[in-house]
Structures are given as structure tokens and as C-alpha cells.
Design a protein around this motif. Structure first.
Motif, PDB file in Angstrom:
ATOM      1  N   THR A   1      50.954  32.731  37.374  1.00 29.25           N
ATOM      2  CA  THR A   1      50.252  31.442  37.383  1.00 29.25           C
ATOM      3  C   THR A   1      48.911  31.554  38.091  1.00 29.25           C
ATOM      4  OG1 THR A   1      52.360  30.239  37.369  1.00 29.25           O
ATOM      5  CG2 THR A   1      50.408  29.022  38.084  1.00 29.25           C
ATOM      6  N   LEU A   2      48.893  32.209  39.244  1.00 27.46           N
ATOM      7  CA  LEU A   2      47.645  32.358  39.990  1.00 27.46           C
ATOM      8  C   LEU A   2      46.645  33.237  39.242  1.00 27.46           C
ATOM      9  CD1 LEU A   2      49.135  32.765  43.574  1.00 27.46           C
ATOM     10  CD2 LEU A   2      47.930  30.774  42.660  1.00 27.46           C
ATOM     11  N   VAL A   3      47.142  34.280  38.580  1.00 26.19           N
ATOM     12  CA  VAL A   3      46.253  35.161  37.814  1.00 26.19           C
ATOM     13  C   VAL A   3      45.688  34.424  36.600  1.00 26.19           C
ATOM     14  CG1 VAL A   3      46.224  37.194  36.321  1.00 26.19           C
ATOM     15  CG2 VAL A   3      47.239  37.331  38.594  1.00 26.19           C
ATOM     16  N   HIS A   4      46.508  33.604  35.938  1.00 23.53           N
ATOM     17  CA  HIS A   4      46.002  32.805  34.824  1.00 23.53           C
ATOM     18  C   HIS A   4      44.868  31.893  35.297  1.00 23.53           C
ATOM     19  CE1 HIS A   4      49.430  34.092  32.403  1.00 23.53           C
ATOM     20  NE2 HIS A   4      48.944  33.408  31.378  1.00 23.53           N
ATOM     21  N   LEU A   5      45.069  31.255  36.440  1.00 25.67           N
ATOM     22  CA  LEU A   5      44.040  30.362  36.974  1.00 25.67           C
ATOM     23  C   LEU A   5      42.789  31.147  37.346  1.00 25.67           C
ATOM     24  CD1 LEU A   5      43.340  27.473  37.881  1.00 25.67           C
ATOM     25  CD2 LEU A   5      44.341  28.017  40.108  1.00 25.67           C
ATOM     26  N   TYR A   6      42.959  32.274  37.985  1.00 22.82           N
ATOM     27  CA  TYR A   6      41.849  33.133  38.402  1.00 22.82           C
ATOM     28  C   TYR A   6      41.042  33.609  37.193  1.00 22.82           C
ATOM     29  CZ  TYR A   6      39.733  37.306  40.675  1.00 22.82           C
ATOM     30  OH  TYR A   6      38.879  38.270  41.149  1.00 22.82           O
ATOM     31  N   THR A   7      41.729  33.904  36.092  1.00 26.69           N
ATOM     32  CA  THR A   7      41.076  34.424  34.900  1.00 26.69           C
ATOM     33  C   THR A   7      40.093  33.420  34.304  1.00 26.69           C
ATOM     34  OG1 THR A   7      43.027  35.767  34.419  1.00 26.69           O
ATOM     35  CG2 THR A   7      41.507  35.404  32.604  1.00 26.69           C
ATOM     36  N   VAL A   8      40.374  32.136  34.477  1.00 24.25           N
ATOM     37  CA  VAL A   8      39.480  31.104  33.952  1.00 24.25           C
ATOM     38  C   VAL A   8      38.060  31.312  34.468  1.00 24.25           C
ATOM     39  CG1 VAL A   8      39.007  28.625  33.867  1.00 24.25           C
ATOM     40  CG2 VAL A   8      41.365  29.449  33.725  1.00 24.25           C
ATOM     41  N   GLY A   9      37.934  31.641  35.751  1.00 19.09           N
ATOM     42  CA  GLY A   9      36.606  31.872  36.316  1.00 19.09           C
ATOM     43  C   GLY A   9      36.112  33.287  36.107  1.00 19.09           C
ATOM     44  N   TYR A  10      37.034  34.250  36.194  1.00 20.66           N
ATOM     45  CA  TYR A  10      36.611  35.656  36.161  1.00 20.66           C
ATOM     46  C   TYR A  10      36.109  36.075  34.784  1.00 20.66           C
ATOM     47  CZ  TYR A  10      36.609  40.622  37.314  1.00 20.66           C
ATOM     48  OH  TYR A  10      36.228  41.916  37.551  1.00 20.66           O
ATOM     49  N   LEU A  11      36.771  35.613  33.719  1.00 18.00           N
ATOM     50  CA  LEU A  11      36.395  36.035  32.366  1.00 18.00           C
ATOM     51  C   LEU A  11      35.632  34.955  31.606  1.00 18.00           C
ATOM     52  CD1 LEU A  11      39.415  38.101  30.980  1.00 18.00           C
ATOM     53  CD2 LEU A  11      37.235  38.915  31.859  1.00 18.00           C
ATOM     54  N   HIS A  12      35.089  33.994  32.325  1.00 21.32           N
ATOM     55  CA  HIS A  12      34.312  32.940  31.664  1.00 21.32           C
ATOM     56  C   HIS A  12      33.159  33.558  30.880  1.00 21.32           C
ATOM     57  CE1 HIS A  12      32.456  29.064  30.974  1.00 21.32           C
ATOM     58  NE2 HIS A  12      31.299  29.554  31.413  1.00 21.32           N
ATOM     59  N   GLY A  13      33.080  33.213  29.600  1.00 20.27           N
ATOM     60  CA  GLY A  13      32.022  33.752  28.756  1.00 20.27           C
ATOM     61  C   GLY A  13      32.383  35.044  28.049  1.00 20.27           C
TER      62      GLY A  13
ATOM     63  N   PHE B   1      44.042  35.687  27.116  1.00 15.65           N
ATOM     64  CA  PHE B   1      45.092  34.742  27.520  1.00 15.65           C
ATOM     65  C   PHE B   1      46.341  34.899  26.657  1.00 15.65           C
ATOM     66  CE2 PHE B   1      41.912  32.367  29.989  1.00 15.65           C
ATOM     67  CZ  PHE B   1      42.678  32.043  31.094  1.00 15.65           C
ATOM     68  N   ALA B   2      46.155  35.217  25.386  1.00 11.71           N
ATOM     69  CA  ALA B   2      47.317  35.441  24.526  1.00 11.71           C
ATOM     70  C   ALA B   2      48.121  36.631  25.021  1.00 11.71           C
ATOM     71  CB  ALA B   2      46.861  35.667  23.083  1.00 11.71           C
ATOM     72  N   TYR B   3      47.431  37.706  25.394  1.00 13.03           N
ATOM     73  CA  TYR B   3      48.121  38.916  25.820  1.00 13.03           C
ATOM     74  C   TYR B   3      48.799  38.758  27.185  1.00 13.03           C
ATOM     75  CZ  TYR B   3      45.960  41.550  21.982  1.00 13.03           C
ATOM     76  OH  TYR B   3      45.580  42.015  20.752  1.00 13.03           O
ATOM     77  N   ILE B   4      48.144  38.063  28.134  1.00 15.35           N
ATOM     78  CA  ILE B   4      48.805  37.929  29.434  1.00 15.35           C
ATOM     79  C   ILE B   4      49.990  36.967  29.349  1.00 15.35           C
ATOM     80  CG2 ILE B   4      46.840  38.598  30.856  1.00 15.35           C
ATOM     81  CD1 ILE B   4      46.261  35.716  31.426  1.00 15.35           C
TER      82      ILE B   4
ATOM     83  N   PRO C   1      42.009  40.799  36.758  1.00 13.52           N
ATOM     84  CA  PRO C   1      43.244  39.997  36.731  1.00 13.52           C
ATOM     85  C   PRO C   1      44.454  40.799  36.268  1.00 13.52           C
ATOM     86  CG  PRO C   1      41.437  38.732  35.816  1.00 13.52           C
ATOM     87  CD  PRO C   1      40.918  40.126  36.026  1.00 13.52           C
ATOM     88  N   ILE C   2      44.240  41.752  35.356  1.00 15.22           N
ATOM     89  CA  ILE C   2      45.349  42.576  34.888  1.00 15.22           C
ATOM     90  C   ILE C   2      45.768  43.576  35.947  1.00 15.22           C
ATOM     91  CG2 ILE C   2      45.901  44.370  33.195  1.00 15.22           C
ATOM     92  CD1 ILE C   2      46.082  41.280  32.470  1.00 15.22           C
ATOM     93  N   SER C   3      44.799  44.076  36.710  1.00 19.60           N
ATOM     94  CA  SER C   3      45.141  44.968  37.816  1.00 19.60           C
ATOM     95  C   SER C   3      46.081  44.262  38.776  1.00 19.60           C
ATOM     96  CB  SER C   3      43.864  45.406  38.544  1.00 19.60           C
ATOM     97  OG  SER C   3      42.989  46.075  37.670  1.00 19.60           O
ATOM     98  N   ALA C   4      45.830  42.970  38.997  1.00 17.77           N
ATOM     99  CA  ALA C   4      46.668  42.201  39.918  1.00 17.77           C
ATOM    100  C   ALA C   4      48.023  41.874  39.312  1.00 17.77           C
ATOM    101  CB  ALA C   4      45.949  40.913  40.321  1.00 17.77           C
ATOM    102  N   LEU C   5      48.019  41.456  38.050  1.00 19.03           N
ATOM    103  CA  LEU C   5      49.262  40.980  37.433  1.00 19.03           C
ATOM    104  C   LEU C   5      50.192  42.121  37.055  1.00 19.03           C
ATOM    105  CD1 LEU C   5      50.965  38.676  36.256  1.00 19.03           C
ATOM    106  CD2 LEU C   5      49.688  38.926  34.129  1.00 19.03           C
ATOM    107  N   ILE C   6      49.683  43.082  36.319  1.00 21.69           N
ATOM    108  CA  ILE C   6      50.534  44.138  35.774  1.00 21.69           C
ATOM    109  C   ILE C   6      50.672  45.308  36.735  1.00 21.69           C
ATOM    110  CG2 ILE C   6      50.730  45.857  33.947  1.00 21.69           C
ATOM    111  CD1 ILE C   6      49.639  43.925  32.001  1.00 21.69           C
TER     112      ILE C   6
END
Length: 642
Positions: free
Chosen positions: A94-106, A114-117, A257-262
Motif C-alpha cells: 500500500t505504501l509503495v503504491h502511494l509512493y509510486t504516484v509521485g515517483y513515476l509521475h509522467g 501499476f498493473a504489474y505491481i 518502488p520495486i526495489s522496496a516492494l519486491i
């Protein structure tokens, strides 16, 4: 039907929607994935509370395979161990999904990411909720596939594609052994169901299997030991233990974000979860337990020595992950499964924090990851600094942060095991010192001292947006408090009693506790960590020129560490190059000469025959009449001669 079905189902639905309609969702894909995973987290909390107050939850969705003695269901099983893993996976996800919104913006692959995570989250949840070996194996492979897809998210970069391929291939080596272990377990126990196998396992202790029967030889091995070791091969690959550790640091080519999640909090811990889940089998084999313990211990100190000299901030944290996974394996190997799972839980919080903190720094520096081009960022990025510091303290094992309680429990359990356990404790203590040193090397090199940031990056330097810093603050809070569930005092340690029903075999055999000795060892481990921090302060704050002088005076050791003990080069020399050479030889000798030669030879013979016949096809009627006459004369002559 129980609401636990929605725990994995919601991320799967998010994957379908984001994957099928991502072309139209684009930058709005997070409005599908974030709420779905967030609700899954809420339901995981409810499941945790339900399990804590009663019996495990078991839901059979449908019968998958029914053939003779092979009966496999797709089921969801939640006991105390699964409940802890559900909390870890859904919280970090959940936290990584939220973080990704800002990190991968654009990012042009925003919806795809988002589909893959979401698919990864679904696969990981189904893995930990499995009640049989086959379901475990299927989703074990699914998280490996998701890892490949996510590491290669920026597929335009050759390094990312190479890293994804390396991760996939190395994990296949481990998974081959894992698959053999599952097959042998079915042949031995007659079932792939966990509980059936666990009940049958004691009856096969002492049963030998001849590994050389097909060759007329005799190499008898205890069947339980062989099953445990084959299953552990899968854990070695997934949890990046020696000698299959090389894929994890390279996997840092994927987005942070993937480094953190996976690669910090979930997928790589699946190997530790596997050993803990199958503890009734591992407990029956002292040989397998020793292999697990020593593999973990050697991996822990080996990876720590490499982390000392790396300059890519994500690679330092990646080798730290390998090292901490070694700690967890060592705990499981000495029978301290609860301590291993406890460290898995606390590690998920502070390691995800460190990875996301690295991402915040990289985001602020426009993609810069080299420690040598950082420094002095504390004032410009105060939230990132203080949260990153909390993660480093927790990783170093300083009280009252989470890492202290779980790491101390592992060291104490290793020491209490006696014999080789004391040697394991010594390795763990040295590793703790090295861990504190490289953790604060990161802190001091990034945030303290003079700025080495380029002018272009300094011009854009700023604190990350709230969508990035809020997950950092939540994880910093967890890095402080998550360890309090395992305070080593009578009535305060909640984690071991909670997991006791799942790890009952270990709890019954646990040694009597000597709290006085435990507190002495606790002080020793804290002193080792404090010594590591003090040395890092001396090297990178008080005397910044000292590291270069030490590296020059011990150039051989420095090169070994900096070049990762040349393991990749060794594998390249003895495995990769010979395999490529063999493949090329087979291509030239078999494919080109024999197979292509035969096919092309048939074509050339046909062409030659056609060319010869074409000479006879002149189109002149008198020529055809002549050939017919000659043919008739030939036939008559043969008849007369006969």
C-alpha cells in the motif's frame, strides 16, 4: 464465503483493469490500484485479528486437480504465520503504491507499472495463503515473473533488460531444485497438502534413497534430508543466498518502488517464509538445518563485506538486504523460526524505508545514484534525512528501534544453541558491526559533510512531495515501533507466543532462557553496532580523507570488496562463457552443418535433378519423338537380352 477471498482478489482486479484499460487510464491508473491494495490491507488487519482470537481460517475455492492420488485444491489458508505475512505484504505494498504516484509521475509506462505491481501483490498474497505445495509453487513462479517484468520496466535500457534476464535465469536454477523437492515430497508422502505431508513426514525418518541406483552405484541419503535440501535450493534462489545471490544487486536497475516492494520486503523473504512454513520437515533433518544455518551465516557476512565499498546507494542497500536475509536463514537454521520471522517483519519496515529514502534522494537529484556526487543534503531534505536516519538506526540494531529487538533475538538464539551456534553468533556479531558501519556510511555520505552535488542537480534540489514523504514517515514510525512486539522480557514478548501454534515443534524444544546472559550478549551487540557507527563517523565526517588512505593501504582487500569478490566474473568464466561457446559450437556443428546441411542438401539435389531434366525439355516435338524411339529400342533390347 469469507472476506479473506477479497484480500488477493482486489489486487488481481486492479491488475486486470489497469492492464486492459491502461491505455485510457494513463495517469489515473493509481485511482484503481491504490484503493484496491489499501482495502486489501484493511481486510488483512481484520483477518489478523480473527486468527489472533481463534482458529486458522481455511477456504477452499475450487478443486483444481483430481487424478488418482493427486488431489489439489486452490485454497486460502490463514494461520498465525500467514497473518503476519499478510500484514507485511499489504502494508508495504500500500505504501509503495502511494509512493509510486509521485515517483513515476509522467512516466510513459505509468499504468503498466501499476498493473504489474498489483499482479505482484496478488501473486505474493496467494503464495503465503497457499495450503499445498503446488499452489505455493505456481505463485512462487508468478512472483518471479512479476519481478522480471518490473525490473525491466525501463526496457529501453539494456542494463535493465540484462538485469531482468539475470534475475529470471538465476531464480530458475533455484526453482529447478524446488520443483524436484516437491515431486519427491509427493512420491514420499503421497500428497501435496501441507498438513498431510507434515503428518506423514515423521514416519519416513531414517528412510534412505539411493541416488546412484540408475548407475549401479550406492549413495544412500535420508529421504527427509533430501526433500528439505531440494526445497531449500528454491529458498536460496528466491532469497538471494550464496551462491545464487548475484541477481539481487543487479535488480536495482528497476524503479526504486520495486526495489522496496519486491527486493526488500516481500518477494525475497519468500525463501525465509518457505523454511518457516515447512519447519515440521526441516526439524526432522539436522543435516538440512545445519546447511540452512551456515548458508545464512556465510551469506550475511559475505554480503556485508561487499556493501562496505559500493558507491551506488541502491546497491549498498541491496547488499544489505542479502546480508539481512542471511540473518533470517541463520535463525531458521538454529530452529529459531519465530526470531527469523520477527526479523523478517521488522526488516520489511526499515528496509523498505531505506529503499524509498534512496528513491527520494535520487528523485531530488534528477536520477543521481553515486554517493561520490552527494553530500550536505540534510538541510535541503529534512524529512528524507530524519526518516532515512531512523531506517539506518533500525538496521544497525540500536535500541529502541525495531532492528535491535529482532537482531538481538537471532543472536541470542544462535548463542543458546551451543556448539556451532556460538560460532554462528560470532559471525552474526561481526556482521552487526559491519552493518552499522555501512549504514552510517550512507547517512554521512549523503546528508553530511560538504556538498558534492553537481551544479545542475543543486539548482533543482528540493524536498520530495508529500506523496513520497508520507510513506517515509509511516515506515519510519514502524521502524521505531515494530520491534516492540518482541521485547525480550516476560509478558512483553508477543511475537513468539503468537507464532507458537505454527512453530510448535521448535517452541517445545527451545532451550531454557538465561536472561542474565541474554542481557550481556545484548550489550555486546549494541556495543558492536555503536562501534560501527563511530568508525563511520570518523571515516566520513571527522577525517574524510581516511577511507582513501585505508583503501590504498589494503588495496587487495579493497578490490575484492569493490568487485564483489569477483563472483560474477567467476560465474562468467566457468559457466556463462563455456555455455555460450558450447551453444555456438552446437549451432555451427549440428544446426548449420547437419540439420541445415541435410535440409539444404535435399534442396540442392532437387535443384540439380531439375536442371538435368530441364535440358531434356527443349520444347521441340522431334526431340521428344527421338527420346520415345530411343526408349522403345532400349526396352526391346533389354527384353531380347533377358
Amino acid at each position: 464465503m469469507s472476506s479473506i477471498v477479497l484480500i488477493p482478489l482486489l489486487p488481481f482486479l486492479a491488475f486486470l483493469i489497469a492492464g486492459l484499460f491502461g491505455r485510457w487510464l494513463k495517469e489515473r491508473a493509481h485511482w484503481v490500484a491504490v484503493p484496491a491494495v489499501g482495502l486489501s490491507w484493511v481486510l488483512s488487519i481484520a483477518a489478523f485479528l480473527e486468527v489472533a482470537g481463534g482458529a486458522p481460517i481455511h477456504v477452499t475455492l475450487y478443486r483444481w486437480i483430481g487424478s488418482g492420488s493427486l488431489n489439489v485444491n486452490i485454497s486460502l489458508y490463514v494461520d498465525q504465520l500467514t497473518a503476519v505475512m499478510l500484514l507485511l505484504v499489504t502494508t508495504v505494498s500500500t505504501l509503495v503504491h502511494l509512493y509510486t504516484v509521485g515517483y513515476l509521475h509522467g512516466d510513459k509506462g505509468y499504468a503498466r507499472f501499476f498493473a504489474y505491481i498489483a499482479l505482484f501483490t496478488f501473486s505474493m498474497l496467494m503464495l503465503v495463503m497457499a495450503d499445498n505445495f503446488l499452489q505455493l509453487y505456481v505463485f512462487w513462479e508468478a512472483v518471479g515473473l512479476c519481478s522480471y517484468l518490473l525490473i525491466a520496466h525501463w526496457y529501453e535500457r539494456k542494463s535493465a533488460c540484462n538485469a531482468a534476464t539475470k534475475a529470471f535465469v538465476v531464480n530458475r536454477i533455484g526453482d529447478f531444485g524446488f520443483g524436484l523437492g516437491i515431486l519427491l515430497a509427493f512420491v514420499t508422502f503421497g500428497s501435496l497438502d501441507y498438513q498431510t505431508a507434515f503428518s506423514a513426514a515423521p514416519g519416513h525418518v531414517g528412510q534412505a534413497i539411493n541416488l546412484l541406483a540408475w548407475a549401479g552405484g550406492d549413495w544412500s541419503v535420508d529421504v527427509i534430508t533430501l526433500i528439505a535440501l531440494l526445497l531449500f535450493v528454491g529458498a536460496v534462489g528466491k532469497s538471494a543466498q550464496l551462491p545464487l545471490h548475484t541477481w539481487l544487486p543487479d535488480a536495482m536497475e528497476g524503479p526504486t518502488p520495486i526495489s522496496a516492494l519486491i527486493h526488500a520486503a516481500t518477494m525475497v523473504t519468500a525463501g525465509v517464509f518457505l523454511v518457516a512454513r515447512l519447519n515440521p520437515i526441516f526439524n526432522l533433518s539436522p543435516v538440512a538445518m545445519d546447511v540452512v544455518a551456515w548458508t545464512g551465516a556465510v551469506t550475511a557476512i559475505f554480503a556485508a563485506t561487499i556493501a562496505l565499498t559500493q558507491n551506488d546507494i541502491k546497491r549498498v542497500v541491496a547488499y544489505s538486504t542479502v546480508s539481512q536475509l542471511g540473518y533470517m536463514m541463520m535463525a531458521c537454521g538454529v530452529g529459531a523460526y519465530a526470531a527469523g520471522i520477527f526479523h523478517l517483519l521488522t526488516h520489511g519496515a526499515f528496509k523498505a524505508l531505506l529503499f524509498l529514502g534512496c528513491g527520494s534522494v535520487i528523485h531530488a537529484l534528477s536520477g543521481e545514484q553515486d554517493l561520490r556526487r552527494m553530500g550536505g543534503l540534510k538541510s535541503a531534505m529534512p524529512i528524507t534525512y530524519w526518516t532515512f536516519l531512523a531506517g539506518a538506526i533500525a538496521l544497525s540494531g540500536i535500541p529502541p528501534f525495531a532492528g535491535f529487538f529482532s537482531k538481538d533475538e537471532i543472536l541470542w538464539q544462535a548463542f543458546s544453541a551451543g556448539g556451532a551456534g556460538v560460532a554462528l553468533w560470532g559471525i552474526g556479531l561481526v556482521t552487526a558491526f559491519l552493518t552499522a558501519f555501512y549504514s552510517f556510511r550512507l547517512v554521512f555520505s549523503i546528508f553530511h559533510g560538504r556538498s558534492r552535488v553537481s551544479k545542475e542537480a543543486a539548482h533543482h534540489l528540493h524536498e520530495s512531495p508529500a506523496v513520497i514523504t508520507i510513506p517515509l514517515m509511516v515506515l519510519a514510525f514502524l521502524s521505531l515501533t515494530a520491534g516492540w512486539v518482541g521485547i525480550p522480557a516476560e509478558g512483553l514478548n508477543a511475537i513468539s507466543p503468537f507464532l507458537a501454534p505454527v512453530l510448535a515443534a521448535h517452541e517445545a524444544a527451545a532451550p531454557a532462557e538465561d536472561h542474565a546472559m541474554e542481557y550481556v550478549l545484548m550489550l555486546v551487540s549494541v556495543a558492536a553496532a555503536a562501534g560501527g557507527i563511530a568508525l563511520a563517523y570518523l571515516f566520513y565526517v571527522r577525517s574524510p580523507g581516511l577511507p582513501a588512505r585505508v583503501a590504498a593501504s589494503a588495496a587487495g582487500l579493497y578490490r575484492l570488496s569493490f568487485n564483489k569478490w569477483y563472483v560474477d566474473e567467476l560465474y562468467d568464466a566457468i559457466i556463462v562463457r563455456p555455455t555460450v561457446a558450447l551453444a555456438r559450437g552446437l549451432w555451427r556443428g549440428v544446426d548449420v552443418l547437419i540439420i541445415d546441411g541435410a535440409v539444404n542438401g535435399v534442396g540442392r539435389v532437387t535443384q540439380a535433378w531439375g536442371a538435368a531434366l530441364r535440358v531434356m525439355q527443349s520444347g521441340q516435338l522431334q526431340h521428344y519423338a527421338l527420346f520415345m524411339a530411343l526408349g522403345a529400342v532400349l526396352m526391346v533390347g533389354l527384353y531380347l537380352l533377358g
